[in-house]
Design an enzyme around this catalytic site. Structure first.
Site, mmCIF file in Angstrom:
data_model
loop_
_atom_site.group_PDB
_atom_site.id
_atom_site.type_symbol
_atom_site.label_atom_id
_atom_site.label_comp_id
_atom_site.label_asym_id
_atom_site.label_seq_id
_atom_site.Cartn_x
_atom_site.Cartn_y
_atom_site.Cartn_z
ATOM 1 N N ASP A 135 -57.801 3.199 3.700
ATOM 2 C CA ASP A 135 -59.166 3.615 3.418
ATOM 3 C C ASP A 135 -59.639 4.625 4.465
ATOM 4 O O ASP A 135 -59.380 4.480 5.657
ATOM 5 C CB ASP A 135 -60.070 2.372 3.437
ATOM 6 C CG ASP A 135 -61.495 2.670 3.058
ATOM 7 O OD1 ASP A 135 -61.721 3.100 1.918
ATOM 8 O OD2 ASP A 135 -62.387 2.453 3.901
ATOM 9 N N GLU A 194 -56.340 7.686 1.860
ATOM 10 C CA GLU A 194 -57.500 8.252 1.167
ATOM 11 C C GLU A 194 -58.166 9.270 2.086
ATOM 12 O O GLU A 194 -58.674 8.922 3.149
ATOM 13 C CB GLU A 194 -58.499 7.151 0.810
ATOM 14 C CG GLU A 194 -59.776 7.695 0.182
ATOM 15 C CD GLU A 194 -60.977 6.790 0.378
ATOM 16 O OE1 GLU A 194 -61.895 6.849 -0.459
ATOM 17 O OE2 GLU A 194 -61.023 6.041 1.377
#
Length: 529
Positions: free
Chosen positions: A199, A260
């Site tokens: 993330d 990401e």
């Protein structure tokens, strides 16, 4: 080299919304385990689980308070181990979401860090003194609105939070922090996971000097975060060193990483930089294909730019995920109808060079759920309503059948987000009975991709110049041609002695060198050109 991830297709599961096994209205690990046969039956290679770690759930699990345990909402470690074992029995790899850039403010380390400036965890988070007038140390903004700095009256300093105030950022300039975070990753690797979705991977390291971000020219935005160029608050050069440490760890286990990249100005460049060579991430993806743009030029330039910058790098492409409006809603103006657009976009995505991530429900042609304000749970949606309605609309439960009394087979209780009639109508059971359904098309397209080495290998796309709305490229001996509009189009193919449509197609025919495409038509054409 263990490179199972090259050309792989991953299916993203949002655990809260996939399958509830105990009737509390929230999906859980046992529920997911009961549906693994369905996921494997699609023909994907891996399943990605959004966070299931212990958390106060201020940001639905992206605020972790214990990195080596499962939140009771989802089950326990035994449930997790069972899920991993069953996934492997089905031939699926398991990828878990790692939220390394920040923790929950309820994490014991932050609780200790904020007690004083000289305790053992004092430097584990990003702290800074106020300016003489009491204002924050710089102009950095939070993704969720407002300043990225929050005042702590006990410590009498500001702490950095790129997201909610309850999500303080770790200090990656402290080597002990890096060592500890890598240790938590090792914990899950030793339990059998096959990789990590990282993330906000470019948010880890901040500028030591805390320099102000420059302004981004343009009109005022709903969220002022987009009015800055985030030159100093993220994507720092030192980040690459930590990515190399992650790569060394995951290579030890034959595991994969997909990062990401959050950046609205140079996402493709960062993707390329973060996957170049064999000492950084295995894969990276961005939000470049998760926005409103739906033109041949947009898709072509993103793909070409990536491979031009990092010919040895590896991208992962996605059209939908848990953070954006579902793509059939974003691009509905380009669809002849919902099913035709769903099949066109699936065929496009699954033919792009690189790896692919699918988001639960897109294989049913699901659209964004229209929610009322009182139904929202997402903090930025609540804050910026109605100009931005948040992320709840793409997170509503998976629909397994048409039974409204059981929320479409998701739960025997009241679901944490509502299942509404437009979503209920597009359920798994009904589509299983329809040979022409979007679900069956996804299976056909995934099987076609798996069986064609041109589509799942390293063949980089050779794009052809064709007028809008046609996207056309060649991978090996396969020409892929797509009509991104509601209008009929006709165009020439490159000269070839063999031009034959193979595999899944829609509203397409070939006559000599001429291909005719109906609304949202597409075809895969064998050629020796």
């Amino acid at each position: 080299m263990n490179d199972w991830w090259r050309g792989s297709v991953t299916y993203q599961v949002y655990p809260r919304s996939f399958q509830d096994s105990n009737g509390d209205g929230v999906g859980d690990l046992r529920g997911i385990a009961s549906r693994l046969k369905y996921i494997a039956g699609l023909g994907v290679d891996a399943v990605w689980l959004s966070p299931v770690f212990t958390s106060p759930m201020a940001d639905m699990g992206y605020d972790v308070s214990d990195y080596t345990d499962i939140d009771p909402l989802f089950g326990d470690l035994k449930d997790f181990d069972l899920l991993v074992s069953k996934a492997h029995e089905q031939g699926l790899k398991v990828i878990i979401d790692q939220v390394l850039s920040h923790s929950s403010d309820q994490h014991p380390f932050f609780v200790e860090s904020r007690q004083s400036r000289d305790n053992p965890k004092a430097d584990w988070y990003v702290w800074a003194d106020a300016r003489p007038d009491g204002s924050p140390p710089n102009n950095w903004a939070s993704v969720f609105g407002g300043s990225a700095w929050e005042w702590d009256g006990h410590r009498k300093q500001y702490y950095l939070h790129n997201f909610l105030t309850s999500q303080p950022d770790f200090n990656f300039h402290n080597p002990d922090v890096q060592d500890w975070l890598l240790g938590t990753m090792r914990f899950w690797l030793e339990r059998g996971v096959d990789g990590f979705r990282l993330d906000t991977v470019n948010f880890y390291v901040h500028d030591r000097k805390l320099r102000n971000n420059p302004a981004r020219k343009g009109e005022a935005q709903v969220n002022p975060y987009e009015m800055q160029i985030h030159k100093f608050s993220k994507t720092q050069p030192e980040n690459l060193d930590f990515l190399s440490r992650i790569r060394e760890l995951t290579d030890e286990f034959g595991a994969s990483t997909v990062g990401e990249v959050g950046d609205s100005t140079r996402a493709v460049e960062i993707m390329a930089e973060y996957t170049a060579g064999d000492s950084r991430l295995h894969q990276a993806y961005s939000f470049d294909m998760l926005g409103p743009e739906f033109t041949p030029k947009h898709f072509r330039t993103r793909i070409e730019r990536f491979f031009r910058i990092a010919p040895d790098g590896w991208p992962t492409w996605a059209f939908s995920n848990h953070d954006v409006i579902r793509h059939l809603t974003r691009w509905q103006d380009y669809g002849a109808d919902q099913d035709s657009l769903a099949k066109l976009t699936a065929a496009m995505l699954l033919s792009f060079p690189g790896s692919v991530c699918l988001y639960q429900g897109e294989e049913l042609g699901q659209t964004e759920t229209d929610l009322e304000f009182e139904e929202l749970t997402d903090p930025p949606g609540i804050r910026f309503w109605p100009d931005y309605k948040g992320r709840d609309g793409c997170r509503t439960p998976m629909v397994w059948d048409g039974n409204s009394s059981t929320s479409g087979g998701f739960s025997e209780g009241k679901p944490w987000l509502p299942v509404k009639p437009p979503q209920l109508a597009r359920n798994v059971a009904a589509q299983e009975e329809d040979a022409q359904s979007v679900l069956h098309f996804y299976r056909q397209m995934l099987a076609f991709r798996s069986g064609r080495s041109e589509l799942n290998g390293r063949d980089v796309a050779k794009f052809y110049n064709r007028p809008n709305p046609v996207l056309m490229f060649q991978r090996g001996g396969l020409i892929c041609v797509f009509n991104l509009s509601r209008d009929e189009v006709s165009l020439n193919l490159p000269p070839s002695s063999r031009q034959q449509i193979v595999g899944p197609h829609q509203a397409a025919s070939v006559n000599g060198r001429r291909v005719e495409l109906g609304p949202n038509g597409f075809a895969f054409i064998e050629t020796d050109a």
